[in-house]
Design an enzyme around this catalytic site. Structure first.
Site, PDB file in Angstrom:
ATOM      1  N   ARG A 156       4.377  -0.363 -16.282  1.00 34.76           N
ATOM      2  CA  ARG A 156       4.409  -1.171 -15.055  1.00 34.76           C
ATOM      3  C   ARG A 156       3.262  -2.169 -15.102  1.00 34.76           C
ATOM      4  O   ARG A 156       2.244  -1.998 -14.458  1.00 34.76           O
ATOM      5  CB  ARG A 156       4.304  -0.253 -13.830  1.00 34.76           C
ATOM      6  N   LYS A 200      -9.130  -5.889 -18.628  1.00 40.68           N
ATOM      7  CA  LYS A 200      -9.879  -5.047 -17.688  1.00 40.68           C
ATOM      8  C   LYS A 200     -11.267  -4.751 -18.256  1.00 40.68           C
ATOM      9  O   LYS A 200     -12.268  -4.798 -17.548  1.00 40.68           O
ATOM     10  CB  LYS A 200      -9.091  -3.748 -17.485  1.00 40.68           C
TER      11      LYS A 200
HETATM   12  P1  NAI Z   1       5.064   0.300  -5.648  1.00 32.73           P
HETATM   13  O1  NAI Z   1       6.283  -0.231  -6.287  1.00 32.73           O
HETATM   14  O2  NAI Z   1       4.503   1.593  -6.094  1.00 32.73           O
HETATM   15  O3  NAI Z   1       5.337   0.458  -4.070  1.00 32.73           O
HETATM   16  C1  NAI Z   1       6.068  -0.477  -3.294  1.00 32.73           C
HETATM   17  C2  NAI Z   1       6.382   0.169  -1.947  1.00 32.73           C
HETATM   18  O4  NAI Z   1       6.970  -0.814  -1.099  1.00 32.73           O
HETATM   19  C3  NAI Z   1       7.373   1.307  -2.044  1.00 32.73           C
HETATM   20  O5  NAI Z   1       6.991   2.333  -1.182  1.00 32.73           O
HETATM   21  C4  NAI Z   1       8.675   0.692  -1.545  1.00 32.73           C
HETATM   22  O6  NAI Z   1       9.552   1.641  -0.964  1.00 32.73           O
HETATM   23  C5  NAI Z   1       8.150  -0.266  -0.511  1.00 32.73           C
HETATM   24  N1  NAI Z   1       9.092  -1.350  -0.217  1.00 32.73           N
HETATM   25  C6  NAI Z   1       9.752  -2.131  -1.073  1.00 32.73           C
HETATM   26  N2  NAI Z   1      10.548  -2.961  -0.400  1.00 32.73           N
HETATM   27  C7  NAI Z   1      10.394  -2.676   0.907  1.00 32.73           C
HETATM   28  C8  NAI Z   1      10.971  -3.185   2.103  1.00 32.73           C
HETATM   29  N3  NAI Z   1      11.868  -4.161   2.088  1.00 32.73           N
HETATM   30  N4  NAI Z   1      10.551  -2.670   3.266  1.00 32.73           N
HETATM   31  C9  NAI Z   1       9.649  -1.680   3.306  1.00 32.73           C
HETATM   32  N5  NAI Z   1       9.076  -1.171   2.223  1.00 32.73           N
HETATM   33  C10 NAI Z   1       9.447  -1.659   1.027  1.00 32.73           C
HETATM   34  O7  NAI Z   1       3.998  -0.842  -5.733  1.00 32.73           O
HETATM   35  P2  NAI Z   1       2.416  -0.724  -5.538  1.00 32.73           P
HETATM   36  O8  NAI Z   1       1.758  -0.490  -6.820  1.00 32.73           O
HETATM   37  O9  NAI Z   1       2.137   0.218  -4.433  1.00 32.73           O
HETATM   38  O10 NAI Z   1       2.047  -2.212  -5.109  1.00 32.73           O
HETATM   39  C11 NAI Z   1       2.559  -2.782  -3.923  1.00 32.73           C
HETATM   40  C12 NAI Z   1       2.001  -4.181  -3.763  1.00 32.73           C
HETATM   41  O11 NAI Z   1       0.610  -4.103  -3.549  1.00 32.73           O
HETATM   42  C13 NAI Z   1       2.213  -5.075  -4.989  1.00 32.73           C
HETATM   43  O12 NAI Z   1       2.652  -6.343  -4.565  1.00 32.73           O
HETATM   44  C14 NAI Z   1       0.866  -5.189  -5.582  1.00 32.73           C
HETATM   45  O13 NAI Z   1       0.669  -6.450  -6.184  1.00 32.73           O
HETATM   46  C15 NAI Z   1      -0.039  -5.019  -4.383  1.00 32.73           C
HETATM   47  N6  NAI Z   1      -1.350  -4.510  -4.764  1.00 32.73           N
HETATM   48  C16 NAI Z   1      -2.453  -5.166  -4.307  1.00 32.73           C
HETATM   49  C17 NAI Z   1      -3.717  -4.755  -4.683  1.00 32.73           C
HETATM   50  C18 NAI Z   1      -4.912  -5.454  -4.132  1.00 32.73           C
HETATM   51  O14 NAI Z   1      -4.786  -6.275  -3.308  1.00 32.73           O
HETATM   52  N7  NAI Z   1      -6.102  -5.126  -4.579  1.00 32.73           N
HETATM   53  C19 NAI Z   1      -3.899  -3.646  -5.626  1.00 32.73           C
HETATM   54  C20 NAI Z   1      -2.675  -2.959  -5.984  1.00 32.73           C
HETATM   55  C21 NAI Z   1      -1.450  -3.407  -5.572  1.00 32.73           C
END
Ligand code: NAI
Length: 619
Positions: A193, A211
């Protein structure tokens, strides 16, 4: 003869062997050999690392380009291998900046920086240090994503270790091939991923390389102590499997028991090769594996997962920063998350820890956090059930898929978006937040920019400018009511380099979540009154070296309190203790300063005179 000795010396680098060779040579009577010996002795004294001539240009740790002085060029055997001009390091940095700016495309800028790093490490890191904010988006997101996608073209020479599933049973032997013994930090991915780009298999190598270059650029960790690794277990990316440029094994991703045995063997091999306190950072593993591996190894190894814990650390730092603006404790808030993936649940778990530190019991803290995912609100009654990693946040409420309604009925004071759904925080939802509380906290963390749940401007416009906003991607300053606000970017870089520095310095044996809370508090404490006034919940990223240093000090302090540090005696001067581990970007002088003694003021007697005096004495 000399070349044999030279090679021998380079191979063993052992003081006893050197002493032996010196003695052997001293006993030679031949004039030429004696002359050779004296040259080698001078060389040995002057050049303790025993590299010679062209080696200084081949080794990025030693390379100084045209900054080798005339004296060094002559003593080291570099004369003629470099053009006649001599430049200072500062002049070289200015030239590199100029060259970097001439490239238009971020990928070309990335390639330029990669080549510079492969050629001259100190020059690379001094260049990056001139303007961290400018270089960060090239070294890491978003450009590193492009570099990973084109890794087959970018790949020149190995800058990390590829351990593949067919090496199972021989992982330690493969790890021994890495030529450096003093590795203190490993960043590992299985490429499943990569950022938001999905399964890139062995092309994921760009991530641990990037990193770890931030370990040095942002915290000063010595580059040779960092080892990027890809665990190549195949890929399910059909395009890559038939891509002639692909550099990984052409095999479907191995999963299940075989995968976990392989990772276990890898963990054991890391410890056997580099010791129990080697930091192993997991990066960009897909969700089921990321959580499982973290839970399996967090107590037994010095390890953390940046996607889960690093993200949590930086977002909770933002919540602490926001608390300074809203003047409410963390536990006085009610949180609603959109997105319950690795980022969302990691943040929620650390918020629980933060509230427990404020005095709440764990259940009461969990009750203040509501999560919403693609199947709606996490409740025990919903048909799809609860994701295993988020079960503890399931509420005893009626299920709903209407997020706007949940904002209205639950009345959260803090909205956290980690859903990858750009624009999901609609103007109506933001307006409702402004009704829920005087200073609503809105964190739109999804990356890249177009995935953010709302823009900074939308958040200010729809909350009468009362919100405290932060995002995952950077947004330009916002104007509202004639005032300019500079919103924060919850960049993991605020947290993981400083934690790594502290962990390496104190030789920590394991990394409990409380260290991430410690780091989060340090970051928030470094926000000045001016930052708070313009809406920033994080200090400016341009201060990152100072921030990392302060985090490292706090991590070391806490590690000794928790009895997980293993360097004794306990350091009393923390600044000096951390400073000792910091990489110096300034070029080394390979020829030490030579000096002479002042002439003696005494004129010695002649030997004849002494002999006469002795005769008299004996009589
Ligand atoms: P992930 O794929 O593990 O989780 C995504 C979540 O969003 C899942 O629970 C999914 O069910 C939910 N989801 C998807 N579509 C949805 C909808 N239409 N309505 C409601 N929920 C929905 O992804 P992860 O790793 O948790 O990352 C999520 C986001 O956070 C990514 O865009 C990533 O870039 C961002 N992120 C930001 C960080 C930061 O600002 N430092 C660090 C890590 C991630």
């Amino acid at each position: 003869m000399l070349s044999i000795i030279h090679k021998f010396v380079i191979c063993c680098r052992c003081t006893n062997t050197l002493a032996f060779i010196r003695l052997a040579l001293q006993s030679r009577q031949n004039k030429e050999q004696r002359a050779q010996f004296s040259a080698s002795a001078v060389y040995w004294v002057l050049c303790p690392n025993l590299e010679r001539g062209i080696d200084y240009l081949r080794d990025a740790h030693l390379h100084k380009g045209l900054a080798f002085t005339l004296q060094e060029r002559q003593v080291l055997g570099l004369q003629g291998l470099l053009s006649g001009g001599v430049k200072t390091q500062e002049e070289q940095v200015a030239i590199c900046k100029y060259s970097f700016d001439r490239f238009d495309s971020p990928l070309n800028k990335y390639l330029y920086l990669s080549e510079l790093l492969e050629m001259n490490e100190r020059l690379f890191f001094s260049l990056v240090a001139t303007d961290v904010e400018k270089f960060l988006p090239i070294l890491y997101t978003p450009t590193v994503g492009l570099a990973c996608q084109r890794f087959g073209l970018v790949y020149r020479k190995p800058r990390g270790l590829f351990v593949n599933i067919f090496d199972k049973g021989h992982v330690y032997a493969v790890m021994k091939n890495w030529p450096i013994h003093d590795v203190r930090a490993i960043c590992v991915t299985d490429g499943e991923r990569i950022l938001g780009l999905g399964d890139l298999g062995a092309y994921g190598m760009g991530i641990p390389i990037g990193k770890l270059s931030l370990y040095t650029a942002l915290a000063g960790i010595k580059p040779h102590q960092c080892l990027p690794i890809v665990l190549d277990v195949g890929t399910d990316n059909e395009e890559l499997l038939v891509d002639p440029l692909y550099i990984g094994i052409r095999h479907k991703r191995v999963r299940g028991e075989e995968y976990h045995e392989f990772v276990e063997e890898f963990m054991q091999a890391c410890v056997k090769r580099y010791g129990r306190t080697t930091l192993i950072q997991f990066e960009d593993f897909a969700l089921p594996n990321a959580g499982t591996l973290l839970n399996r190894y967090r107590e037994r190894f010095c390890t953390f997962n940046d996607d889960i814990q690093g993200t949590a650390g930086v977002v909770v730092a933002g919540v602490f920063g926001a608390a300074r603006i809203t003047k409410k404790k963390v536990s006085e808030n009610k949180f609603l998350f959109l997105g319950a993936g690795s980022a969302g649940v990691g943040i929620a778990d650390l918020l629980v820890d933060a509230m427990v530190e404020e005095g709440l019991d764990k259940k009461a803290a969990q009750d203040k956090i509501y999560l919403f995912d693609i199947d709606g609100l996490l409740t025990s009654k919903r048909q799809s059930g609860l994701p295993a990693h988020a079960k503890h946040f399931g509420k005893d409420l009626e299920p709903t898929k209407d997020f706007a309604k949940a904002v209205e009925t639950l009345k959260p004071t803090c909205l956290i978006g980690a859903s990858t759904q750009g624009g999901a925080f609609t103007p109506a939802i933001l307006k409702q937040m402004a009704k829920n509380t005087e200073r609503p906290i809105i964190f739109a963390l999804s990356n890249p920019t177009d995935k953010a749940e709302c823009t900074a401007q939308a958040a200010y416009d729809n909350t009468e400018g009362r919100c405290v906003y932060s995002s995952g991607s950077p947004f330009p300053p916002v104007k509202y009511n004639n005032k300019t606000y500079y919103t924060g970017q919850g960049n993991n870089s605020y947290v993981f380099p400083g934690i790594a520095l502290g962990v390496i310095a104190a030789e920590v044996t394991k990394i409990p979540d409380s260290l991430f809370l410690t780091a989060a508090r340090s970051v928030a404490d470094m926000c000045t009154a001016e930052d708070i006034d313009v809406g920033r919940v994080y200090p400016p990223l341009s201060n990152i070296r100072k921030i990392s240093f302060e985090i490292a000090k706090k991590i070391v302090e806490r590690a000794y309190k928790l009895n997980i540090a293993s360097v004794y005696p306990t350091p009393t001067d923390l600044d000096a203790f951390i400073q000792h581990h910091i990489y110096k970007t300034k070029y080394l002088q390979y020829v030490p300063e030579l000096y002479t003694y002042p002439p003696s003021e005494y004129k010695t007697k002649s030997i004849e005179q002494i002999s006469e005096e002795h005769k008299l004495l004996i009589k």
